[in-house]
Design a protein around this motif. Structure first.
Motif, PDB file in Angstrom:
ATOM      1  N   UNK A 158       0.799  -1.232   0.000  1.00 22.55           N
ATOM      2  CA  UNK A 158       0.000   0.000   0.000  1.00 22.55           C
ATOM      3  C   UNK A 158       0.833   1.285   0.000  1.00 22.55           C
ATOM      4  N   UNK A 159       1.991   1.330   0.676  1.00 20.76           N
ATOM      5  CA  UNK A 159       2.759   2.588   0.646  1.00 20.76           C
ATOM      6  C   UNK A 159       3.233   2.993  -0.751  1.00 20.76           C
ATOM      7  N   UNK A 160       3.184   2.076  -1.713  1.00 21.06           N
ATOM      8  CA  UNK A 160       3.693   2.358  -3.053  1.00 21.06           C
ATOM      9  C   UNK A 160       2.592   2.609  -4.072  1.00 21.06           C
ATOM     10  N   UNK A 161       1.355   2.765  -3.609  1.00 22.51           N
ATOM     11  CA  UNK A 161       0.237   2.877  -4.541  1.00 22.51           C
ATOM     12  C   UNK A 161       0.327   4.093  -5.457  1.00 22.51           C
ATOM     13  N   UNK A 162       0.994   5.140  -5.027  1.00 21.42           N
ATOM     14  CA  UNK A 162       1.102   6.339  -5.862  1.00 21.42           C
ATOM     15  C   UNK A 162       2.318   6.314  -6.786  1.00 21.42           C
ATOM     16  N   UNK A 187      20.262  -0.138  -1.457  1.00 22.35           N
ATOM     17  CA  UNK A 187      21.281   0.913  -1.547  1.00 22.35           C
ATOM     18  C   UNK A 187      21.594   1.278  -2.990  1.00 22.35           C
ATOM     19  N   UNK A 188      21.300   0.379  -3.923  1.00 21.72           N
ATOM     20  CA  UNK A 188      21.660   0.580  -5.319  1.00 21.72           C
ATOM     21  C   UNK A 188      20.555   1.236  -6.144  1.00 21.72           C
ATOM     22  N   UNK A 189      19.345   1.381  -5.590  1.00 18.48           N
ATOM     23  CA  UNK A 189      18.249   1.978  -6.357  1.00 18.48           C
ATOM     24  C   UNK A 189      18.314   3.495  -6.237  1.00 18.48           C
ATOM     25  N   UNK A 190      17.751   4.215  -7.213  1.00 23.90           N
ATOM     26  CA  UNK A 190      17.787   5.680  -7.176  1.00 23.90           C
ATOM     27  C   UNK A 190      17.088   6.255  -5.953  1.00 23.90           C
ATOM     28  N   UNK A 191      17.475   7.496  -5.612  1.00 23.17           N
ATOM     29  CA  UNK A 191      16.880   8.152  -4.451  1.00 23.17           C
ATOM     30  C   UNK A 191      15.382   8.360  -4.615  1.00 23.17           C
ATOM     31  N   UNK A 192      14.908   8.396  -5.871  1.00 23.46           N
ATOM     32  CA  UNK A 192      13.477   8.614  -6.115  1.00 23.46           C
ATOM     33  C   UNK A 192      12.638   7.391  -5.792  1.00 23.46           C
ATOM     34  N   UNK A 193      13.279   6.313  -5.407  1.00 26.27           N
ATOM     35  CA  UNK A 193      12.556   5.072  -5.130  1.00 26.27           C
ATOM     36  C   UNK A 193      12.247   4.926  -3.643  1.00 26.27           C
ATOM     37  N   UNK A 194      11.063   4.390  -3.357  1.00 31.32           N
ATOM     38  CA  UNK A 194      10.659   4.056  -1.995  1.00 31.32           C
ATOM     39  C   UNK A 194      10.616   2.540  -1.885  1.00 31.32           C
ATOM     40  N   UNK A 195      11.036   1.996  -0.745  1.00 33.93           N
ATOM     41  CA  UNK A 195      11.109   0.546  -0.617  1.00 33.93           C
ATOM     42  C   UNK A 195      10.465   0.070   0.674  1.00 33.93           C
ATOM     43  N   UNK A 196       9.993  -1.169   0.633  1.00 34.15           N
ATOM     44  CA  UNK A 196       9.617  -1.885   1.853  1.00 34.15           C
ATOM     45  C   UNK A 196      10.071  -3.323   1.685  1.00 34.15           C
ATOM     46  N   UNK A 224       9.677  -4.662  -2.170  1.00 40.02           N
ATOM     47  CA  UNK A 224       8.790  -3.896  -3.044  1.00 40.02           C
ATOM     48  C   UNK A 224       9.478  -2.546  -3.250  1.00 40.02           C
ATOM     49  N   UNK A 225       9.724  -2.171  -4.492  1.00 37.41           N
ATOM     50  CA  UNK A 225      10.425  -0.936  -4.815  1.00 37.41           C
ATOM     51  C   UNK A 225       9.536  -0.095  -5.722  1.00 37.41           C
ATOM     52  N   UNK A 226       9.244   1.121  -5.313  1.00 40.55           N
ATOM     53  CA  UNK A 226       8.404   2.009  -6.101  1.00 40.55           C
ATOM     54  C   UNK A 226       9.155   3.245  -6.541  1.00 40.55           C
ATOM     55  N   UNK A 227       8.931   3.664  -7.798  1.00 41.25           N
ATOM     56  CA  UNK A 227       9.585   4.845  -8.347  1.00 41.25           C
ATOM     57  C   UNK A 227       8.526   5.819  -8.848  1.00 41.25           C
ATOM     58  N   UNK A 228       8.625   7.064  -8.424  1.00 41.40           N
ATOM     59  CA  UNK A 228       7.724   8.111  -8.876  1.00 41.40           C
ATOM     60  C   UNK A 228       8.461   8.990  -9.869  1.00 41.40           C
ATOM     61  N   UNK A 229       7.952   9.047 -11.105  1.00 44.51           N
ATOM     62  CA  UNK A 229       8.605   9.824 -12.145  1.00 44.51           C
ATOM     63  C   UNK A 229       9.906   9.183 -12.583  1.00 44.51           C
ATOM     64  N   UNK A 230      10.597   9.811 -13.520  1.00 40.72           N
ATOM     65  CA  UNK A 230      11.895   9.305 -13.937  1.00 40.72           C
ATOM     66  C   UNK A 230      11.802   8.215 -14.988  1.00 40.72           C
ATOM     67  N   UNK A 231      12.950   7.687 -15.375  1.00 39.78           N
ATOM     68  CA  UNK A 231      13.023   6.682 -16.425  1.00 39.78           C
ATOM     69  C   UNK A 231      12.914   5.282 -15.880  1.00 39.78           C
ATOM     70  N   UNK A 232      11.705   4.751 -15.786  1.00 36.59           N
ATOM     71  CA  UNK A 232      11.510   3.438 -15.198  1.00 36.59           C
ATOM     72  C   UNK A 232      12.172   2.334 -16.024  1.00 36.59           C
TER      73      UNK A 232
END
Length: 371
Positions: A257-261, A280-289, A298-306
């Protein structure tokens, strides 16, 4: 195509198909490369056909909503122990998750670390193969089989080997009590260390996750047992911080649920000890749980080049012996990248041989799992 309500109708539709078929159940899991083909809607094949609470077994048609099965089981104080996840919120879909979709995707939640995955509770399946033939394997009791273990093959095949029409499942009793201990302020490395210690203890942890810097540890069972084990875990984990009881909603972890957006979401499976390095290797724009004690990210990215993140992530995970799946992303990205982790050559050859055996014309969800 209208909803098909019988196994015979599904078999006829597959046998007479003039081109690719996009298999659709509840329509809640739009994962994989987009499939171009005529929709084969099996959600009309619904209903519990047999339930034996004393034998801990249930048989249901593949289009039966999971919610209906869970309500049937709850009336007898039983449950699906593998805790299937629901991605409607994450993917923005509005359908009802079906038991056929759960088995086809091997959808398993936080309790997998203790109870096992969906495939471990599947006793039998009926399905229609790519030639329109009805195939049955397994039954209502656990037993050894010869030849293909089709029950296990169908779990996680994403509708590429056959169209599920019926599943038989083992169920388990519900629990009397549940509590969650939470430890604040742990980075990924310390979180995995705490979860590993808890999971390696004799205190039967049924959920171990890291959410927003907080470790969650779930205990289930009889009330006195849960209270005793909680106290013992607090002592065991004292060096990591104060483990306080919290009212945790485990659907938050189960359904990411924290990655729904997020615009793009990956589900990554690695050895727990490798989880912090991946994060540690994923971009700063990513949120993880983390779930499964650090073995599931679970790794979520908002914007950027997915697409770029996807390629980098799959390469990193492959080097660690794991796999990364793009669960959510723009359709053009999903069409251009290997959504599922590319298989090793030997495994890929075996996969191709199985698909040739069960879907010789290549009409069932073609390309959905393509590398």
């Amino acid at each position: 195509m209208s909803k098909l309500k019988t196994e015979e109708a599904i078999a006829d539709a597959v046998a007479s198909a003039q081109g690719p078929l996009a298999i659709r159940g509840g329509g809640t899991r739009s994962v994989g490369r987009p499939v171009v083909g005529e929709v084969l809607d099996v959600s009309g094949l619904s209903g519990v056909t047999l339930y034996e609470p004393g034998a801990l077994t249930i048989v249901a048609q593949a289009g039966t909503p999971v919610a209906e099965i869970e309500a049937t089981l709850a009336a007898e104080n039983q449950r699906l122990a593998f805790e299937p996840y629901d991605l409607t919120g994450l993917l923005g879909t509005s359908g009802a998750s079906t038991i056929g979709g759960v088995i086809a995707t091997n959808a398993s939640g936080p309790r997998r670390i203790m109870a096992g995955a969906a495939r471990d509770f599947a006793l039998g399946v009926r399905f229609v193969d790519g030639a329109g033939r009805v195939v049955k394997n397994g039954g209502r009791v656990m037993k050894n089989v010869t030849g293909y273990d089709l029950v296990k093959l169908m779990c996680g095949s994403w509708g590429t080997l056959g169209v599920l029409t019926e599943v038989s499942l083992k169920v388990l009793p519900s629990v009397e009590a549940e509590t969650t201990l939470a430890i604040d302020g742990l980075d990924p490395t310390r979180a995995v260390a705490a979860m590993s210690r808890a999971l390696g203890s004799p205190f039967e942890v049924s959920g171990a996750a890291w959410v927003d810097g907080q470790v969650w540890l779930r205990l289930e069972g009889f009330e006195a047992s849960v209270a005793y084990r909680a106290g013992m875990l607090r002592s065991l984990l004292s060096e990591f911080g104060d483990a306080a009881e919290v009212n945790a909603d485990w659907a938050t972890v189960r359904d990411a649920k924290p990655l729904q957006q997020a615009d793009a979401v990956w589900r990554v499976s690695v050895k727990p000890g490798d989880g912090p390095a991946v994060i540690a290797d994923v971009p700063d724009a990513c949120e993880t749980l983390m779930d499964w004690g650090g073995g599931l990210l679970w790794i979520g990215q908002t914007g950027g080049g997915s697409a770029a993140t996807h390629e980098r992530l799959q390469a990193r995970v492959a080097a660690l012996g794991g796999h990364a799946t793009l669960i959510k992303g723009p359709e053009d990205v999903r069409a251009a990248v290997p959504v599922f982790q590319p298989e090793a050559p030997g495994v890929a050859a075996l996969t191709a041989a199985l698909r040739q055996r069960f879907d010789p014309q290549g009409i069932l969800n073609p390309g959905l799992m393509a590398a």
